[in-house]
Design an enzyme around this catalytic site. Structure first.
Site, PDB file in Angstrom:
ATOM      1  N   LYS A  22      52.739   3.409   6.955  1.00  0.00           N
ATOM      2  CA  LYS A  22      53.488   4.413   6.215  1.00  0.00           C
ATOM      3  C   LYS A  22      54.894   4.163   6.600  1.00  0.00           C
ATOM      4  O   LYS A  22      55.710   3.848   5.846  1.00  0.00           O
ATOM      5  CB  LYS A  22      53.043   5.920   6.367  1.00  0.00           C
ATOM      6  CG  LYS A  22      54.173   6.733   5.700  1.00  0.00           C
ATOM      7  CD  LYS A  22      53.669   8.390   5.802  1.00  0.00           C
ATOM      8  CE  LYS A  22      54.392   9.115   6.553  1.00  0.00           C
ATOM      9  NZ  LYS A  22      55.599   9.381   6.902  1.00  0.00           N
ATOM     10  N   ASN A  23      55.152   4.423   7.981  1.00  0.00           N
ATOM     11  CA  ASN A  23      56.681   4.336   8.294  1.00  0.00           C
ATOM     12  C   ASN A  23      57.292   3.182   8.340  1.00  0.00           C
ATOM     13  O   ASN A  23      58.592   3.005   8.386  1.00  0.00           O
ATOM     14  CB  ASN A  23      56.800   5.234   9.562  1.00  0.00           C
ATOM     15  CG  ASN A  23      56.439   6.398   9.637  1.00  0.00           C
ATOM     16  OD1 ASN A  23      56.495   7.129   8.604  1.00  0.00           O
ATOM     17  ND2 ASN A  23      56.331   7.235  10.629  1.00  0.00           N
ATOM     18  N   CYS A 116      58.640  16.369   6.582  1.00  0.00           N
ATOM     19  CA  CYS A 116      57.708  17.357   6.971  1.00  0.00           C
ATOM     20  C   CYS A 116      58.418  18.238   7.874  1.00  0.00           C
ATOM     21  O   CYS A 116      59.614  18.517   8.029  1.00  0.00           O
ATOM     22  CB  CYS A 116      56.903  16.365   7.987  1.00  0.00           C
ATOM     23  SG  CYS A 116      55.151  16.597   7.901  1.00  0.00           S
ATOM     24  N   ARG A 121      65.581  18.419  11.788  1.00  0.00           N
ATOM     25  CA  ARG A 121      65.969  17.130  11.265  1.00  0.00           C
ATOM     26  C   ARG A 121      67.162  16.741  10.618  1.00  0.00           C
ATOM     27  O   ARG A 121      67.211  16.473   9.673  1.00  0.00           O
ATOM     28  CB  ARG A 121      64.816  16.412  10.306  1.00  0.00           C
ATOM     29  CG  ARG A 121      63.287  16.831  11.106  1.00  0.00           C
ATOM     30  CD  ARG A 121      62.255  16.142  10.547  1.00  0.00           C
ATOM     31  NE  ARG A 121      62.178  14.884  10.760  1.00  0.00           N
ATOM     32  CZ  ARG A 121      61.208  14.052  10.298  1.00  0.00           C
ATOM     33  NH1 ARG A 121      60.324  14.583   9.487  1.00  0.00           N
ATOM     34  NH2 ARG A 121      61.204  12.674  10.703  1.00  0.00           N
ATOM     35  N   ASP A 305      54.125  11.585  16.947  1.00  0.00           N
ATOM     36  CA  ASP A 305      53.517  11.559  15.749  1.00  0.00           C
ATOM     37  C   ASP A 305      51.967  11.781  16.307  1.00  0.00           C
ATOM     38  O   ASP A 305      51.247  11.975  15.386  1.00  0.00           O
ATOM     39  CB  ASP A 305      53.441  10.489  14.816  1.00  0.00           C
ATOM     40  CG  ASP A 305      54.942  10.571  13.966  1.00  0.00           C
ATOM     41  OD1 ASP A 305      55.661  11.619  14.006  1.00  0.00           O
ATOM     42  OD2 ASP A 305      55.233   9.763  13.547  1.00  0.00           O
ATOM     43  N   ARG A 398      49.809  12.740   2.663  1.00  0.00           N
ATOM     44  CA  ARG A 398      50.929  12.080   2.653  1.00  0.00           C
ATOM     45  C   ARG A 398      50.973  10.917   3.623  1.00  0.00           C
ATOM     46  O   ARG A 398      51.969   9.724   3.650  1.00  0.00           O
ATOM     47  CB  ARG A 398      52.203  12.769   2.875  1.00  0.00           C
ATOM     48  CG  ARG A 398      52.542  13.840   1.945  1.00  0.00           C
ATOM     49  CD  ARG A 398      53.677  14.948   2.447  1.00  0.00           C
ATOM     50  NE  ARG A 398      54.816  14.088   2.532  1.00  0.00           N
ATOM     51  CZ  ARG A 398      55.979  14.483   2.510  1.00  0.00           C
ATOM     52  NH1 ARG A 398      56.106  15.632   2.251  1.00  0.00           N
ATOM     53  NH2 ARG A 398      57.254  13.665   2.699  1.00  0.00           N
TER      54      ARG A 398
END
Ligand code: UD1
Length: 417
Positions: A22-23, A116, A121, A305, A398
């Site tokens: 995903k990232n 998230c 952030r 993560d 997600r």
């Protein structure tokens, strides 16, 4: 499909294929707008954030279509830099469109991105770095207006090796006039994947994979056919799933080369990890042995993560372990739900918890509060006696294409409801 129900107690066995990252996929999709030529991005995970990014690109004028295992994107005619609010606010990674759009169109208007719920952030570094390259920002009515008369290269010294800021600088720098140097760049594999894609498009980037990147800007980019690497965080999640159940699994296509710190932790806990070209064979013990401490750190350190999933495994280990979170605040929201399942975890301060292993967890009704914490609850549910029902699984989807299907392939009794 907002809930996941699990009947715990099954030892995971068998083989599962690891989805694309995903990232890595999201910034690469954003990068595809830097050229007018079509690109084909293969192995993109079919997850909510990818669909959102595609609809965002579509609304900017890109032609987007799925073709077999790839996404074909053509940004021949993008014009307006005004992005729809809904797509932006729900997804942190839409922030990489800041660099991509100023690179391609010289301007962009966007909402402050969401993401998230794992801390504040901030985006100060993104704004500051792009500012060095000639982008002027204004904020009005909750919107961010970015404009560059002429994007130019710069010498940028990042005080924190931010993944997102490094990606944004790269996206702008390949389009800027002159050279850009990023000192203190993030070295995460997802940054490397973005560099590789840009190189395939014809960009000149030196120092890939190091903290010192040099980009010679202003080259005309072309389309490319590129395969997104496998997701190291999903692979780590299933590795920990195997460990929490004392299982024996094969993680097909797991990117072992990017998982050094994770594999070292698993091995120190008694798990045998055998690396093959096609993936990783994992053979774990009934109760993992806890190391005295683990701490999250930028790559190649232990990834933030995977901290919640490691914590879940530790709850049923032998011994005690200090877990230190050094990247994001609010990464310990999973502690309370794990405790409710019988875990013995003491919060020492906002960055450190002490886990003492217990022999059993009990199934509960519980709730996912964010993506990775949600995945950690799924792992706890695999081990727990009785049934665990997790609400709020929209967060989990997600990041995971189909976590229930994947774990069912390994024998777990788990369904998405
Ligand atoms: C990315 C990943 C996320 C991962 C994180 C760290 C994506 C979509 N997300 O997030 O899954 O957990 O890297 O590996 O790829 N910071 C600032 N100012 C800024 C930017 C960051 O202070 O302008 C701080 C953050 O608060 C954090 C640290 O820098 O403490 C690292 O964050 P960063 O690497 O930027 O994470 P993301 O790119 O948001």
């Amino acid at each position: 499909m907002d809930s996941i129900h699990i009947r715990g107690g099954v030892t995971l066995q068998g083989k599962v294929r690891i989805q694309g990252s995903k990232n890595a996929a999201l910034p690469i999709l954003a990068a595809s707008i830097l050229t007018k030529e079509p690109s084909c991005i293969r192995n993109c995970p079919r997850i909510a954030d990818v669909y959102r990014m595609l609809s965002l690109l579509n609304s900017l004028g890109c032609e987007v279509s799925w073709e077999n295992d790839g996404i074909r994107i053509c940004a021949g005619n993008i014009c307006s830099g005004d992005m729809p609010k809904e797509a932006i606010t729900g997804m942190r990674s839409s922030l990489c469109l800041l660099g991509a759009m100023t690179g391609r169109c010289g301007e962009v208007v966007m909402e402050h991105p969401g993401g998230c719920v794992i801390g504040e952030r901030p985006i100060d570094l993104h704004l500051w770095a792009l500012g060095q390259m000639g982008v002027a920002f204004e904020e009005a009515g909750g919107r961010l207006y970015a404009r560059a008369e002429e994007l130019h290269g710069a010498y940028i010294e990042l005080p924190i090796a931010s993944v997102g800021a490094t990606e944004n600088i790269l996206l702008a720098a390949v389009m800027a006039q002159g050279d850009t140097v990023i000192c203190g760049a993030a070295r995460e594999p997802e940054v490397v994947a973005l560099c590789r894609y840009l190189q395939c498009c014809g960009a000149c980037i030196e120092g890939v994979g190091t903290g010192l990147l040099r980009i010679c800007g202003g080259r005309k980019l072309k389309g490319a056919d590129f395969r997104v690497p496998a997701d190291r965080i999903v692979a780590g999640t299933y590795l920990f799933g195997c460990m929490i159940t004392g299982g024996n699994v094969f993680l097909e296509e797991a990117p072992a080369g990017e998982m050094g710190s994770v594999l070292r932790l698993a091995e120190s806990m008694g798990t045998q990890c055998d690396l093959a070209q096609e993936g990783i064979y994992v053979q774990s013990v009934p109760r993992p042995i806890l190391p005295s401490a683990i701490r999250t750190a930028p790559y190649p350190g232990f990834p933030t993560d995977l901290q919640s999933m490691a914590l879940a495994v530790m709850t049923v280990g032998e011994g005690k372990c200090l877990v230190e979170e050094n990247i994001f605040e609010n990464r310990f929201r999973v502690v309370e739900p794990l405790r409710a399942m019988g875990a013995d975890i003491s919060v020492l301060d906002s960055r450190r918890v002490l886990v003492k292993g217990v022999e059993r967890l009990s199934g509960r009704d519980t709730e996912a509060l964010e993506l990775r914490g949600g995945a950690a609850l799924v792992l706890a549910g695999l081990r727990a006696e009785g049934e665990t029902r997790i609400q709020g699984c929209g967060y989990i989807y997600r990041g995971y294409e189909n976590i229930s299907r994947d774990l069912r392939e390994l024998g777990a009794r788990i369904i998405s409801v």
